[in-house]
Design a protein around this motif. Structure first.
Motif, PDB file in Angstrom:
ATOM      1  N   LYS A 257       0.859  -1.176   0.000  1.00 55.61           N
ATOM      2  CA  LYS A 257       0.000   0.000   0.000  1.00 55.61           C
ATOM      3  C   LYS A 257       0.894   1.224   0.000  1.00 55.61           C
ATOM      4  CE  LYS A 257      -3.839   2.340   2.299  1.00 55.61           C
ATOM      5  NZ  LYS A 257      -4.813   2.318   3.426  1.00 55.61           N
ATOM      6  N   ASP A 258       0.810   2.007  -1.057  1.00 56.44           N
ATOM      7  CA  ASP A 258       1.661   3.185  -1.195  1.00 56.44           C
ATOM      8  C   ASP A 258       1.479   4.119  -0.003  1.00 56.44           C
ATOM      9  OD1 ASP A 258       2.591   2.260  -3.584  1.00 56.44           O
ATOM     10  OD2 ASP A 258       1.208   3.427  -4.819  1.00 56.44           O
ATOM     11  N   GLY A 259       2.620   4.619   0.488  1.00 58.29           N
ATOM     12  CA  GLY A 259       2.597   5.509   1.637  1.00 58.29           C
ATOM     13  C   GLY A 259       2.563   4.792   2.962  1.00 58.29           C
ATOM     14  N   ILE A 260       2.395   3.478   2.954  1.00 56.59           N
ATOM     15  CA  ILE A 260       2.343   2.704   4.200  1.00 56.59           C
ATOM     16  C   ILE A 260       3.503   1.709   4.254  1.00 56.59           C
ATOM     17  CG2 ILE A 260       0.980   1.172   5.655  1.00 56.59           C
ATOM     18  CD1 ILE A 260      -0.125   3.963   5.480  1.00 56.59           C
ATOM     19  N   ALA A 261       3.413   0.605   3.537  1.00 60.24           N
ATOM     20  CA  ALA A 261       4.453  -0.424   3.602  1.00 60.24           C
ATOM     21  C   ALA A 261       4.260  -1.440   2.479  1.00 60.24           C
ATOM     22  CB  ALA A 261       4.432  -1.139   4.949  1.00 60.24           C
ATOM     23  N   ALA A 262       5.318  -2.199   2.256  1.00 58.45           N
ATOM     24  CA  ALA A 262       5.268  -3.370   1.375  1.00 58.45           C
ATOM     25  C   ALA A 262       5.796  -4.548   2.176  1.00 58.45           C
ATOM     26  CB  ALA A 262       6.102  -3.146   0.122  1.00 58.45           C
TER      27      ALA A 262
END
Length: 453
Positions: A257-262
């Motif tokens: 999730k962009d802006g959160i984590a991978a």
């Protein structure tokens, strides 16, 4: 009628090529060593001495060029990547071709099938060096999992040399085993909205080459009636079944999730009774960072040690790496890796209390950093430093074995234009605990010319 059908087939093929988007690229890299001096320590019979080499055009690695072709449509594609190498006269070999990637894929919407030899990485290994072949790209291992550069592969446990953990190398690459070029057949499916992000599920078969790990060595008879020894990697019935499977199993689940984590989870079962998993997390909420990864890789062997007291028991690696942009011109990059291997021996060892044991362990560590500064559009300067310890546990009880060293490098990259530059450096590799008659230090001035088209 046949001519009409043939003409129609050719027309359909031509239309398919016309609809495909085809790209080609060529990456040329030439790596001479302008100056190199190697210092050797003294022995009981020989004084310390140095060896000096001037203007060795192949000395820093020779030529290594990559030619890639890729064609794709909305529903399918093919790709090929060939590496042309010239290892130089010192290697005693002429130039050679090597196929790095050769694969095809097709998809029905979110469902995709890929087969061939290729890299399949969800977690980016990262290009951390601002110039060419700095310590984080050269000496430091960018692969997730255990490193082929840690020195653990040559650590001796009694009389047994450890090499059974190589399947944990480059563990983040799902389509490969033991960091090699392997044929694979992998299926994946992408869910576009799971907890606000994308979820990728992937699984399939990867060739293990029948040489990975510590499969049971048995005697078989080939088609000509000759007795040969092979590794029996997947035998479902040890007493009667001679079936051999040359593929291992792989599975991957990744969420981003962009802006959160991978987050990336990988499971591999390359041969019978060998199991491993990796978990790699990339935080995406930290400002001014790039390629930040925290990873853990673990592997185990479930062989019955009551019958056979030799082989890999368990091994793990912890990875930490990333870049921080101080401003638009200054960047700091850091890499750290800790690795540990436990091994079951077929020879008797003794612990500190003189008690017989059959298990040993070894560990290694790599830490490297780079500070780079972009002076202008032409010049980028960098300073690299790395510390490497290939025997933290001092397995062989020999403190002067050359297992610890530091590498420093003052670097400059001179850019002629996009994807065209020359990098040079002043590099020093200093061994902290050199063995008698071994390398004490190496100082060189390498040059790397790289052009990408």
């Amino acid at each position: 009628m046949k001519k009409i059908v043939t003409a129609a087939a050719i027309a359909a093929m031509a239309a398919s090529f016309a609809a495909a988007e085809v790209t080609t690229s060529l990456n040329v890299r030439v790596r001479p060593d302008l100056y190199k001096v190697v210092g050797t320590t003294k022995t009981e019979t020989t004084d310390a001495y140095t060896t000096t080499t001037y203007a060795d055009i192949d000395g820093f690695g020779g030529n290594k060029d990559t030619l890639a072709v890729k064609g794709s449509t909305d529903y399918a594609g093919v790709a090929a990547e060939i590496t042309l190498t010239n290892p130089g006269n010192a290697a005693g070999k002429d130039g050679a071709f090597a196929i790095d990637n050769y694969y095809g894929w097709l998809n029905w919407g979110a469902l995709k099938f890929t087969a061939g030899t290729y890299d399949s990485r969800y977690t980016n290994r990262g290009n951390y060096t601002a110039t060419e072949q700095g310590i984080l790209d050269e000496e430091f291992s960018k692969t997730h999992g255990l490193s082929t550069k840690s020195g653990l592969s040559t650590t001796e446990f009694g009389k047994k040399v450890v090499n059974d953990f190589n399947w944990l190398g480059d563990f983040g690459n799902v389509s490969q085993v033991a960091a090699g070029n392997n044929n694979s057949f992998i299926v994946d499916y992408t869910f576009n909205d799971i907890a606000g992000g994308k979820l990728l599920l992937k699984g399939g078969l990867v060739e293990n080459g029948r040489k990975v790990g510590n499969g049971e060595e048995v005697e078989e008879v080939d088609k000509k009636g000759k007795k040969i020894k092979i590794l029996k990697l997947y035998d479902s019935n040890k007493e009667t079944d001679k079936f051999i499977q040359s593929e291992g199993y792989v599975f991957e689940a990744a969420w981003r999730k962009d802006g959160i984590a991978a987050v990336d989870f990988i499971f591999k079962n390359p041969v019978n009774k060998l199991y491993g998993f990796g978990l790699y997390v990339t935080p995406l909420m930290i400002a001014n960072t790039k390629n930040v990864v925290v990873g853990f890789t673990y592997g185990m062997d479930t062989k019955d040690y009551a019958k056979d007291k030799t082989g890999l028991d368990k091994a793990f690696a912890i990875d930490l790496r990333g870049q921080y942009n101080i401003n638009s011109n200054m960047t700091v990059a850091l890499g750290a890796k800790y690795e540990s291997v436990s091994y079951q021996n077929d020879v008797e060892l003794k612990d500190s209390n003189n008690k017989k044991i059959y298990e040993s362990s070894a560990s290694a560590m790599q830490v490297a950093a780079e500070f780079s500064y972009k002076v202008n559009d032409i010049v980028t300067a960098a300073f690299d430093f790395g510390y490497f310890n290939q025997d933290l546990a001092d397995v062989d009880s020999n403190s002067d074995d050359g297992s610890q060293f530091i590498v420093t490098s003052l670097r400059g990259k001179f850019t002629a234009g996009k994807n065209a530059a020359i990098t040079t450096a002043l590099r020093l590799n200093k061994v902290l605990n050199p063995k008698d008659g071994g390398t004490d230090y190496t100082f060189d001035i390498p040059v790397v010319l790289r052009v990408k088209m």
